[in-house]
Write a protein that holds these residues in place. Structure first.
Motif, PDB file in Angstrom:
ATOM      1  N   LEU A 142       0.840  -1.196   0.000  1.00  0.00           N
ATOM      2  CA  LEU A 142       0.000   0.000   0.000  1.00  0.00           C
ATOM      3  C   LEU A 142       0.872   1.241   0.000  1.00  0.00           C
ATOM      4  N   LEU A 144       0.968   5.129  -0.101  1.00  0.00           N
ATOM      5  CA  LEU A 144       0.142   6.331   0.062  1.00  0.00           C
ATOM      6  C   LEU A 144       0.885   7.587  -0.362  1.00  0.00           C
ATOM      7  N   GLY A 195       3.049  -4.310   6.124  1.00  0.00           N
ATOM      8  CA  GLY A 195       2.143  -3.559   5.256  1.00  0.00           C
ATOM      9  C   GLY A 195       1.688  -2.206   5.748  1.00  0.00           C
ATOM     10  N   ASP A 196       1.157  -2.125   6.961  1.00  0.00           N
ATOM     11  CA  ASP A 196       0.562  -0.846   7.360  1.00  0.00           C
ATOM     12  C   ASP A 196       1.638   0.183   7.710  1.00  0.00           C
ATOM     13  N   TYR A 197       2.784  -0.269   8.230  1.00  0.00           N
ATOM     14  CA  TYR A 197       3.869   0.670   8.475  1.00  0.00           C
ATOM     15  C   TYR A 197       4.387   1.221   7.156  1.00  0.00           C
ATOM     16  N   ALA A 199       2.724   1.721   4.510  1.00  0.00           N
ATOM     17  CA  ALA A 199       1.769   2.722   4.047  1.00  0.00           C
ATOM     18  C   ALA A 199       2.071   4.068   4.688  1.00  0.00           C
ATOM     19  N   ILE A 200       2.336   4.069   5.995  1.00  0.00           N
ATOM     20  CA  ILE A 200       2.549   5.332   6.688  1.00  0.00           C
ATOM     21  C   ILE A 200       3.886   5.964   6.276  1.00  0.00           C
ATOM     22  N   VAL A 201       4.925   5.126   6.094  1.00  0.00           N
ATOM     23  CA  VAL A 201       6.211   5.701   5.678  1.00  0.00           C
ATOM     24  C   VAL A 201       6.094   6.347   4.306  1.00  0.00           C
ATOM     25  N   LEU A 203       3.467   7.580   3.021  1.00  0.00           N
ATOM     26  CA  LEU A 203       2.704   8.818   3.216  1.00  0.00           C
ATOM     27  C   LEU A 203       3.619   9.933   3.715  1.00  0.00           C
TER      28      LEU A 203
ATOM     29  N   ILE B  35      -4.246   0.743  12.310  1.00  0.00           N
ATOM     30  CA  ILE B  35      -3.879   2.149  12.364  1.00  0.00           C
ATOM     31  C   ILE B  35      -5.142   2.935  12.048  1.00  0.00           C
ATOM     32  N   PHE B  37      -6.657   5.579  10.895  1.00  0.00           N
ATOM     33  CA  PHE B  37      -6.257   6.757  10.156  1.00  0.00           C
ATOM     34  C   PHE B  37      -7.231   7.918  10.364  1.00  0.00           C
ATOM     35  N   ARG B  99      -5.283  -7.518   6.105  1.00  0.00           N
ATOM     36  CA  ARG B  99      -4.792  -6.406   6.898  1.00  0.00           C
ATOM     37  C   ARG B  99      -4.954  -5.044   6.268  1.00  0.00           C
ATOM     38  N   LEU B 100      -4.817  -4.986   4.935  1.00  0.00           N
ATOM     39  CA  LEU B 100      -4.842  -3.666   4.300  1.00  0.00           C
ATOM     40  C   LEU B 100      -6.262  -3.128   4.147  1.00  0.00           C
ATOM     41  N   LEU B 103      -7.326  -0.566   6.691  1.00  0.00           N
ATOM     42  CA  LEU B 103      -6.513   0.650   6.551  1.00  0.00           C
ATOM     43  C   LEU B 103      -7.040   1.514   5.410  1.00  0.00           C
ATOM     44  N   PHE B 235       0.554  10.062  15.412  1.00  0.00           N
ATOM     45  CA  PHE B 235       0.901   8.694  15.042  1.00  0.00           C
ATOM     46  C   PHE B 235       2.411   8.491  15.137  1.00  0.00           C
ATOM     47  N   LEU B 280       9.645  10.224  11.775  1.00  0.00           N
ATOM     48  CA  LEU B 280       8.768   9.064  11.576  1.00  0.00           C
ATOM     49  C   LEU B 280       9.422   8.042  10.659  1.00  0.00           C
ATOM     50  N   VAL B 281       9.928   8.536   9.509  1.00  0.00           N
ATOM     51  CA  VAL B 281      10.523   7.618   8.542  1.00  0.00           C
ATOM     52  C   VAL B 281      11.731   6.926   9.168  1.00  0.00           C
ATOM     53  N   LEU B 284      10.748   4.257  11.816  1.00  0.00           N
ATOM     54  CA  LEU B 284      10.156   3.053  11.239  1.00  0.00           C
ATOM     55  C   LEU B 284      11.219   2.218  10.549  1.00  0.00           C
TER      56      LEU B 284
END
Lengths: 408, 300
Positions: A142, A144, A195-197, A199-201, A203, B35, B37, B99-100, B103, B235, B280-281, B284
């Motif tokens: 995903l 974003l 997957g969801d992490y 997506a956020i990265v 974004l 998450i 959103f 999972r997606l 989201l 977040f 954030l980046v 992660l």
């Protein structure tokens, strides 16, 4: 459930929504003039609207249950829509493609340049959707921040054209390549994330690119953007405004055809099958000897490449770009196209792009509610039809007794 | 030195507000692994509700204390209602989906709520009424810390204590921790998991609403888009602390608030948001489990 009980439930739900939307829908204050407007009529609309929607949903659910019940006795063949049947039959498919192509080619002669322009935009979104479809639909990543790569392409052309007077065709591969490099640069560290992490990265990355473009004035001219970008030429020929629009339209038709061809071939290739396998189960996939990181990286950079190319086209089409064109909402629109059409399905994505971009253009009254509808579409599709309008049909081998006898 | 202290206190205040929003993310993630959103949008709706209620009351000439209380209660009620409804519409049907799916549905909800407020209200920045007066006893330190900062710090501290008590000692809190540990097992011992999930959304939304009221009166203006940025930052804070961990969310928020405050104070204020996103980046990529989180191992 009896009708009366259902009615009570519907009534209760609409009362709940009337309460829920009360402060935002009904009251409107003007803090400077210090006036309060009470818009009670909105409360009524919400109540009646919710009641009707509730009954519509109940009715649809009821019908779905009935059809499932009557279907269980018959064979378990997947029901195919008309579109699927046409695709499955090569003769019908060729006729369909021929008709569509003919319509597409004569389109500019029957419509105003405004409409041609709108169609060009829709075709751009078709290619963007197909590009994102590689990443989201096939590889299941995903993304974003897709619009970041689009921005890279657009700014590559704008800046190279502004500083070095490079032409459209020279920059086209450079823009695509640069976007792909950005994709690899981002992809290298982040693709091992879940997957969801991921997506956020992506974004966050998209927003970083936009914020840098907005704030680094010496490089990108900040929020005021870059204007007077050259339109594409044809072997040194320059066009007038009207013919440039038509030229760009045909160019996009060509791009769409090339993209469909490549994506279609990719889907059935070793790489495409690896993507789909990776989407379904990463661990099983690695156990089969597929290099997870490399496969994902290729998907990511290929998706970015297409975004970069369309970015160049976008800059050439509008002749003016600024960072406001590359917000998160743009990514959300492209994602909505892929999700509405059906993740992984090429025909679906084309259909989704045409519907989502053309409908608000032609229904002017609705264009205000465009983004509202996009949000609702994302939710509704996930809840009611996760496979999309025109879902992708998996290639399956069917055991055919009569044929297998001939094989020696 | 004064400048350093000013930045430090400013950073703590920022962190306190982020913490109120980050807790919603972390609690929901801890319980259903999603998450959420749309959480930033819940916060935005909290700010908008309190704005509308406070402005209406001040036009009708209510006293300041009554305005603050009623606006706060209204924000909490409506935000919780939105949080509850969003969960029922967009996430509950997708409990067993890949999972997606939830989201994407959450992103859709976020876009929907933003545009719903945009269409029903306005796209302009609206001036938020001043709810927190300048206290006279704050005069000697006013150049370092404002009255609203003090109020924010005290409110946040009180809320954190209440939240800790609720989660540690009440039945709901115990059930929440049980559900977070193992949902199936929680069901087996007779916990109504759906109700606990709803309760989590309601508590998270209520915290976000208080955050919305505080930050809006601190900054002095709101618009429909504030939820997006605040949501991403909260977040970031939740991930920094280790998503799913409640003390982690608070710690992460304070670290993020201080980082932003010092970065804007000493480096450049143009890139305020870039710092948050880069942080954030980087987290992660290098430590996805965060400061206080546990690394997740996957069984095959």
């Amino acid at each position: 459930m009896s009708v009366f009980k259902q009615g009570m439930r519907g009534l209760f739900i609409s009362l709940w929504f009337m309460f829920l939307t009360f402060p935002i829908m009904v009251i409107k204050v003007d803090p400077i003039e210090r006036i309060v407007r009470w818009r009670w009529e909105n409360c009524l609309y919400i109540g009646v609207g919710t009641f009707l929607v509730y009954f519509l949903l109940q009715y649809l659910l009821h019908r779905k249950l009935q059809s499932v019940e009557s279907n269980t006795e018959k064979d378990n063949e997947p029901r195919e829509s008309i579109i699927h049947r046409i695709i499955a039959n090569p003769q019908q498919r060729n006729i369909m493609v021929g008709i569509l192509l003919a319509v597409a080619i004569i389109f500019p002669y029957f419509s105003s340049s405004y409409q041609t322009n709108v169609m060009t935009t829709a075709l751009m979104y078709v290619v963007l959707g197909l590009g994102l479809n590689i990443v989201v639909g096939m590889a299941g990543l995903l993304d974003l921040g897709y619009v970041a790569f689009y921005a890279v392409g657009a700014y590559t052309y704008a800046l190279l054209n502004h500083h070095f007077q490079l032409g459209f065709w020279t920059v086209l591969p450079i823009g695509g390549g640069l976007a792909a490099i950005f994709g690899i640069m981002l992809g290298f560290p982040v693709l091992r994330l879940r997957g969801d992490y991921l997506a956020i990265v992506t974004l966050g990355f998209g927003e970083i690119i936009r914020l840098v473009l907005e704030n680094w004035g010496e490089f990108s001219k900040g929020p005021s953007g870059i204007s007077n970008i050259a339109r594409p030429g044809f072997f040194g020929m320059e066009f007038s405004l009207d013919s440039a629009i038509i030229y760009l339209y045909y160019l996009m038709i060509l791009f769409v055809i090339v993209t469909i061809f490549i994506v279609n071939r990719l889907q059935d290739s070793r790489l495409g099958r690896a993507w789909i396998a990776l989407r379904e189960d990463e661990i099983a996939c690695q156990a089969m000897g597929i290099d997870k990181r490399k496969t994902k990286l290729v998907a990511f950079s290929l998706g970015a490449f297409w975004a970069g190319i369309i970015g160049v086209v976008f800059a050439a089409k509008t002749t003016f770009i600024n960072p406001a064109s590359f917000t998160f909402l743009e990514s959300a629109i492209i994602l909505a196209i892929v999700v509405l059409g059906g993740m992984g399905s090429i025909v679906g994505v084309i259909f989704g792009a045409l519907v989502l971009i053309l409908l608000p253009e032609y229904l002017r009254a609705l264009s205000e509610y465009r983004m509202l509808a996009f949000g609702a579409i994302l939710v509704a599709m996930m809840v009611f039809r996760p496979q999309g309008l025109i879902s992708n049909i998996r290639r399956t081998y069917r055991f055919d007794k009569t044929q297998s006898l001939n094989v020696k | 030195m004064d400048y350093f202290i000013e930045l430090f206190l400013g950073g703590i205040t920022r962190g306190a507000i982020y913490a109120l929003i980050a807790l919603g993310y972390t609690m929901v993630y801890g319980i259903i692994g999603l998450i959420n959103f749309a959480h930033g949008e819940i916060y935005m709706i909290g700010a908008f509700t309190s704005f509308i209620v406070a402005t209406v009351l001040s036009i009708y000439g209510f006293p300041l204390l009554a305005i603050v209380l009623i606006a706060g209660v209204a924000a909490v009620i409506w935000s919780s209602a939105y949080g509850y409804t969003v969960e029922k519409i967009a996430y509950k049907p997708l409990r067993h989906a890949p999972r997606l799916s939830p989201l994407i549905s959450a992103i859709g909800m976020s876009v929907f709520l933003q545009n719903y407020v945009l269409l029903a209200q306005t796209s302009d920045f609206l001036p938020f009424p001043e709810l927190i007066p300048e206290f006279a006893f704050m005069e000697p330190v006013a150049h370092i810390i404002g009255s609203s900062d003090i109020i924010i710090l005290i409110t946040t501290a009180v809320i954190m204590i209440i939240l800790t008590v609720v989660i540690k000692f009440t039945r709901v809190g115990k059930a929440m921790r049980a559900t977070a540990q193992d949902r199936t097992m929680a069901m087996l011992v007779g916990i109504n998991v759906n109700r606990i999930i709803s309760a989590t959304f309601i508590i998270g939304s209520a915290l976000a609403a208080i955050g919305g009221l505080l930050i809006a009166s601190h900054v002095g203006q709101i618009n429909f888009y504030i939820g997006f940025l605040a949501g991403i930052k909260a977040f970031t804070a939740a991930v920094l602390g280790g998503i799913g961990s409640i003390p982690g969310a608070v710690l992460g928020s304070l670290v993020l608030g201080l980082t932003e405050s010092f970065a804007t104070g000493y480096v450049s204020s143009d890139y305020e948001d870039v710092f948050a996103f880069s942080l954030l980046v980087l987290i992660l990529i290098f430590k996805p489990s965060g400061l206080l989180g546990k690394a997740e191992t996957k069984k095959v």
